[in-house]
Enzyme design. Structure first.
Site, PDB file in Angstrom:
ATOM      1  N   HIS A   1     -10.445   1.630   0.242  1.00 16.21           N
ATOM      2  CA  HIS A   1     -10.548   0.948   1.214  1.00 16.21           C
ATOM      3  C   HIS A   1     -12.245   0.670   1.264  1.00 16.21           C
ATOM      4  O   HIS A   1     -12.732   0.062   1.967  1.00 16.21           O
ATOM      5  CB  HIS A   1     -10.307   1.403   2.495  1.00 16.21           C
TER       6      HIS A   1
ATOM      7  N   GLU B   1       0.912  -1.143   0.057  1.00 16.80           N
ATOM      8  CA  GLU B   1      -0.094  -0.020   0.171  1.00 16.80           C
ATOM      9  C   GLU B   1       0.636   1.024  -0.151  1.00 16.80           C
ATOM     10  O   GLU B   1       0.426   2.312  -0.606  1.00 16.80           O
ATOM     11  CB  GLU B   1      -0.897   0.093   1.171  1.00 16.80           C
TER      12      GLU B   1
END
Length: 319
Positions: free
Chosen positions: A207, A174
Site C-alpha cells: 500500500h 487483494e
C-alpha cells in the site's frame, strides 16, 4: 490464538510423510525452503502493485478511465497468481493432499458459515461505528432496509466504478493474492502463527504505492504524506493479520473478502465519537464491540463449523 492450516491441506516435504510435513509437526519449517516462499510472496506483491502502473496514465487514480484500466491489469495478475503457487509447489517438491482450488479457499463445504460468521464477528467489532451511523442517519430503520433491498440502488452501485473498486474488485483480488496465494507458501515454511504475522507485511508494504501518486499530485507536504503512509501501513498490516487468521481458521476465501469489503465501506474509526453530542452512549458501544470481538474471536471461527479436518499435528499458537 490458535490458527490451524487450511482444512484438509496437510503438507509434506520431499522424503517425508504427511504428518511430519504438516504445519507444527517436526520438520515443518523444512517442508518448503523459506527463501522460495519469500521470493514467491515478493513476486506476487510486486506483480500486483506493478499491474496498477503499466498504463502510465497522467490522470489521478480515481478517474474512471484509470480505474477501468487498472481493473483489467489487476484481474489478469490475480487470475494468474494461483499458477505461481502451483509452480512454487512443483519446484520445491512440497506436496499437498488437496487440490489447488481447495488450498486457496475455493471450496463448497462449510461455505455458508464461512461467509456469515466472519462477517458477523467483524460487525461486532464495528458495533460502535454502526450505532453511531444509525444515530446520524436521517432515515428510519425500515427506510434503510427498503433502500438496501431496492434493485435500483444496487444498479447505481454496480454502475459506479469507484464503488466496484472499493467494494468488489479490491477486496476480491487483494484477498486472493495476499492471503489465499501467499499463506499456502508461507505456512509450510514458518507454521501458521508466524505466517499470520508475516503475510500482512507484504500487504502493508504494497500500500506504500499510494505515496507515489500523492507526491505526484502534491496531496500535502512530503512529511504529512509519509506520516499518512506509515499510519496506513500500520492498520493495513493489522487488518491483514486478521483476515489471514480468518483464512486459516475457516479454510475459505469468502469470509476474508466480505470482511474486507465491509471494512472498506465503514472506513477507519477515527475517534469521531469523542466529539459526538451523544458520546456518553456511544463510547460504551465502542468498548462493548471491542470486548465482544475479543471474546468471540475463537468461538465464531471454530474450525469445526467450516468442515475442517483435524490437523495432522497440533499447530503452533498464533500468539
Amino acid at each position: 490464538m490458535a490458527a490451524p492450516q487450511p482444512p484438509g491441506s496437510p503438507w509434506a516435504g520431499p522424503g517425508s510423510g504427511a504428518a511430519p510435513g504438516a504445519p507444527g509437526a517436526p520438520g515443518a519449517a523444512r517442508a518448503g525452503p523459506c527463501w522460495a516462499a519469500v521470493l514467491g510472496c515478493l513476486s506476487l506483491a510486486c506483480s500486483y502493485v506493478g499491474s496498477l502502473y503499466v498504463w502510465g496514465s497522467p490522470l489521478p487514480r480515481d478517474h474512471p478511465s484509470v480505474i477501468k484500466r487498472r481493473f483489467t491489469s489487476v484481474l489478469v495478475v490475480s487470475g494468474l497468481s494461483p499458477a505461481l503457487v502451483w509452480l512454487w509447489k512443483e519446484l520445491t517438491g512440497v506436496k499437498a493432499d488437496t487440490p489447488l482450488p481447495a488450498l486457496l479457499g475455493l471450496r463448497l463445504e462449510g461455505l455458508v458459515p464461512a461467509t456469515l460468521l466472519p462477517l458477523l464477528l467483524t460487525m461486532i467489532l464495528f458495533l460502535g461505528p454502526l450505532i453511531q451511523l444509525s444515530m446520524d442517519c436521517p432515515w428510519r430503520w425500515l427506510d434503510g432496509i427498503r433502500v438496501a433491498l431496492d434493485p435500483r440502488v444496487w444498479a447505481l452501485c454496480l454502475g459506479d466504478v469507484r464503488w466496484l473498486r472499493n467494494q468488489v474488485v479490491a477486496p476480491l483480488t487483494e484477498e486472493l493474492v495476499f492471503r489465499a496465494c501467499m499463506l499456502p507458501m508461507l505456512v509450510p515454511c514458518t507454521g501458521p502463527g508466524p505466517a499470520v504475522l508475516a503475510c500482512p507485511l507484504f500487504f502493508g508494504v504494497a500500500h506504500f504505492h499510494h505515496v507515489i501518486e500523492q507526491l505526484r499530485f502534491r496531496h500535502g507536504s512530503v512529511g504529512s504524506i509519509f506520516m499518512a503512509a506509515a499510519f496506513q501501513f500500520s492498520y493495513t498490516a493489522v487488518f491483514g493479520a486478521y483476515t489471514a487468521f480468518l483464512f486459516l481458521r475457516t479454510g475459505h476465501l469468502a469470509g476474508p473478502v466480505l470482511c474486507h469489503s465491509f471494512c472498506n465501506s465503514m472506513g477507519f474509526p477515527a475517534g469521531a465519537a469523542l466529539g459526538h453530542p451523544r458520546r456518553r452512549a456511544l463510547l460504551p458501544a465502542y468498548l462493548l464491540g471491542v470486548l465482544g470481538f475479543l471474546l468471540l474471536l475463537h468461538p465464531l471461527t471454530e474450525p469445526a463449523f467450516f468442515g475442517c479436518a483435524p490437523p495432522a499435528a497440533t499447530p503452533p499458537a498464533c500468539s
